[in-house]
Motif scaffolding. Structure first.
Motif, short mmCIF file in Angstrom:
data_model
loop_
_atom_site.label_atom_id
_atom_site.label_comp_id
_atom_site.label_asym_id
_atom_site.label_seq_id
_atom_site.Cartn_x
_atom_site.Cartn_y
_atom_site.Cartn_z
N LYS A 50 0.83 -1.21 0.00
CA LYS A 50 0.00 0.00 0.00
C LYS A 50 0.87 1.26 0.00
CE LYS A 50 -3.80 2.10 2.56
NZ LYS A 50 -4.57 2.09 3.79
N ILE A 51 1.98 1.21 0.71
CA ILE A 51 2.89 2.37 0.74
C ILE A 51 3.36 2.70 -0.69
CG2 ILE A 51 5.25 3.07 1.40
CD1 ILE A 51 4.64 1.94 4.21
N TYR A 52 3.67 1.68 -1.47
CA TYR A 52 4.11 1.95 -2.86
C TYR A 52 2.98 2.52 -3.70
CZ TYR A 52 8.85 0.30 -2.39
OH TYR A 52 10.16 0.21 -2.02
N THR A 53 1.76 2.11 -3.44
CA THR A 53 0.62 2.69 -4.17
C THR A 53 0.44 4.16 -3.78
OG1 THR A 53 -0.42 0.52 -4.10
CG2 THR A 53 -1.83 2.36 -4.68
N VAL A 54 0.66 4.46 -2.50
CA VAL A 54 0.58 5.85 -2.02
C VAL A 54 1.70 6.68 -2.65
CG1 VAL A 54 0.85 7.32 0.03
CG2 VAL A 54 -0.68 5.34 0.11
N ILE A 55 2.91 6.12 -2.72
CA ILE A 55 4.04 6.82 -3.35
C ILE A 55 3.67 7.17 -4.80
CG2 ILE A 55 6.39 6.48 -4.23
CD1 ILE A 55 6.97 4.94 -1.56
N ASN A 56 3.11 6.22 -5.49
CA ASN A 56 2.66 6.41 -6.89
C ASN A 56 1.67 7.58 -6.97
OD1 ASN A 56 1.67 6.08 -9.46
ND2 ASN A 56 1.12 3.93 -9.23
N LYS A 57 0.71 7.59 -6.06
CA LYS A 57 -0.32 8.63 -6.03
C LYS A 57 0.30 10.01 -5.74
CE LYS A 57 -4.19 9.73 -2.92
NZ LYS A 57 -5.19 10.33 -3.78
N ILE A 58 1.19 10.06 -4.77
CA ILE A 58 1.83 11.34 -4.41
C ILE A 58 2.68 11.84 -5.59
CG2 ILE A 58 3.52 12.46 -2.88
CD1 ILE A 58 2.63 10.43 -0.68
N ALA A 59 3.41 10.93 -6.22
CA ALA A 59 4.26 11.33 -7.36
C ALA A 59 3.40 11.96 -8.46
CB ALA A 59 5.02 10.12 -7.88
N LYS A 60 2.23 11.40 -8.70
CA LYS A 60 1.31 11.96 -9.70
C LYS A 60 0.85 13.35 -9.26
CE LYS A 60 -0.41 7.72 -11.78
NZ LYS A 60 -1.13 6.54 -11.33
N GLU A 61 0.46 13.47 -8.00
CA GLU A 61 -0.01 14.76 -7.48
C GLU A 61 1.08 15.83 -7.52
OE1 GLU A 61 -3.31 12.87 -4.39
OE2 GLU A 61 -1.50 13.82 -3.59
N GLN A 62 2.30 15.39 -7.30
CA GLN A 62 3.43 16.34 -7.30
C GLN A 62 3.91 16.65 -8.72
OE1 GLN A 62 5.11 17.73 -4.46
NE2 GLN A 62 3.45 16.93 -3.21
N GLY A 63 3.32 15.93 -9.70
CA GLY A 63 3.66 16.17 -11.11
C GLY A 63 5.01 15.62 -11.52
N VAL A 64 5.47 14.57 -10.85
CA VAL A 64 6.79 14.04 -11.18
C VAL A 64 6.75 12.61 -11.73
CG1 VAL A 64 7.98 15.56 -9.56
CG2 VAL A 64 7.23 13.30 -8.78
N SER A 65 5.54 12.12 -11.97
CA SER A 65 5.41 10.75 -12.47
C SER A 65 6.11 10.58 -13.81
CB SER A 65 3.94 10.38 -12.63
OG SER A 65 3.45 9.91 -11.43
N GLU A 66 5.96 11.57 -14.69
CA GLU A 66 6.53 11.48 -16.03
C GLU A 66 8.03 11.72 -16.01
OE1 GLU A 66 4.82 10.58 -18.83
OE2 GLU A 66 3.15 10.22 -17.47
N SER A 67 8.45 12.74 -15.24
CA SER A 67 9.88 13.09 -15.21
C SER A 67 10.70 12.05 -14.45
CB SER A 67 10.06 14.48 -14.60
OG SER A 67 9.38 14.59 -13.37
N GLY A 68 10.09 11.39 -13.50
CA GLY A 68 10.76 10.32 -12.77
C GLY A 68 11.07 10.67 -11.34
N TYR A 69 11.29 9.65 -10.58
CA TYR A 69 11.60 9.86 -9.16
C TYR A 69 12.38 8.67 -8.62
CZ TYR A 69 7.24 7.13 -8.61
OH TYR A 69 6.26 6.19 -8.69
N ARG A 70 12.92 8.87 -7.44
CA ARG A 70 13.69 7.81 -6.79
C ARG A 70 13.09 7.53 -5.43
NH1 ARG A 70 20.08 8.62 -7.14
NH2 ARG A 70 19.73 8.02 -9.29
N VAL A 71 13.02 6.26 -5.06
CA VAL A 71 12.54 5.88 -3.73
C VAL A 71 13.70 5.21 -3.00
CG1 VAL A 71 10.87 4.49 -2.43
CG2 VAL A 71 10.19 5.54 -4.60
N ILE A 72 14.01 5.73 -1.82
CA ILE A 72 15.14 5.19 -1.05
C ILE A 72 14.67 4.79 0.35
CG2 ILE A 72 17.37 5.76 0.04
CD1 ILE A 72 17.94 7.61 -2.32
N VAL A 73 15.10 3.62 0.76
CA VAL A 73 14.88 3.19 2.16
C VAL A 73 16.24 2.88 2.76
CG1 VAL A 73 13.73 1.56 3.70
CG2 VAL A 73 12.66 2.15 1.52
N ASN A 74 16.66 3.69 3.71
CA ASN A 74 17.90 3.39 4.41
C ASN A 74 17.58 2.42 5.54
OD1 ASN A 74 19.58 5.17 2.89
ND2 ASN A 74 18.75 6.89 4.04
N CYS A 75 18.37 1.37 5.60
CA CYS A 75 18.11 0.34 6.62
C CYS A 75 19.37 0.09 7.43
CB CYS A 75 17.62 -0.93 5.93
SG CYS A 75 17.32 -2.26 7.10
N GLY A 76 19.34 0.56 8.67
CA GLY A 76 20.45 0.25 9.58
C GLY A 76 21.64 1.19 9.45
#
Ligand code: 5GP
Ligand code: ZN
Length: 132
Positions: A81-107
Motif C-alpha cells: 500500500k505504501i508503494y501505491t501511495v508513493i505512486n499517487k503522491i508522485a502523480k499529485e506532485q507532477g513528477v510521475s513522467e519526469s521520474g523519481y527515486r525511492v530510497i529506504v535506508n536500513c540500519g
C-alpha cells in the motif's frame, strides 16, 4: 541466598517506551508539526525537513516498525500500500513522467537516522550519481 524475582519490562512495554520516544511517532500523533501531503488510517506522508531534492517526501507506516529488518509477514499488505501511495503522491506532485527515486535506508551502514521505517520519495531534479 536472596533470589531476585523481579522481572524486567515486557517486550510490549519496551515497545511502548520506544514509540513514546520516536520522532516519527510524535509526528503521527501531531506532537511535532509536519507539512503533511497524504494521510489515511495506516500511512502518513510529509515533507522532509532538510530536503535533498526539490521534491523530498517521507512516506511512513503509522505502525511503529523500526526498519526493514523488523518487517513481519503481516506487514506485507501495508508495504504494498505504501508503494501505491508513493505512486499517487508522485502523480499529485507532477513528477510521475519526469521520474523519481525511492530510497529506504536500513540500519547503520545505510545511514538510517530515524528508527521508524520511512520511504524517501525524491524528485524534481536529474539525479547525478547512481549507486546502482
Ligand atoms: P534517514 O537518514 O533515517 O533515512 O532519514 C531521516 C530523514 O528524516 C532525514 O532526511 C531528515 O531530514 C528527516 N527528518 C529528521 N527530523 C525531521 C523532522 O523533525 N521533521 C521532518 N519533516 N523530517 C525530519
Ligand atoms: Zn515510531
Amino acid at each position: 541466598m536472596a533470589i531476585n524475582c523481579q522481572k524486567g519490562p515486557s517486550p510490549m512495554a519496551i515497545k511502548e517506551i520506544i514509540m513514546e520516544d520516536c520522532l516519527f511517532c510524535k509526528i503521527i500523533k501531531g506532537e511535532i508539526p509536519s507539512s503533511k501531503v497524504y494521510e489515511d488510517d495506516e500511512i502518513l506522508a510529509f515533507k522532509d525537513i532538510a530536503p535533498a531534492a526539490p521534491v523530498h517526501i517521507l512516506v511512513i507506516p503509522k505502525k511503529h516498525i523500526k526498519s526493514l529488518v523488523e518487517l513481519e509477514k503481516e506487514d506485507e499488505a501495508l508495504i504494498g500500500k505504501i508503494y501505491t501511495v508513493i505512486n499517487k503522491i508522485a502523480k499529485e506532485q507532477g513528477v510521475s513522467e519526469s521520474g523519481y527515486r525511492v530510497i529506504v535506508n536500513c540500519g547503520k551502514d545505510a545511514g538510517q537516522e530515524v528508527m521508524h521505517l520511512h520511504f524517501h520519495l525524491l524528485a524534481g531534479t536529474q539525479f547525478g550519481e547512481k549507486i546502482v
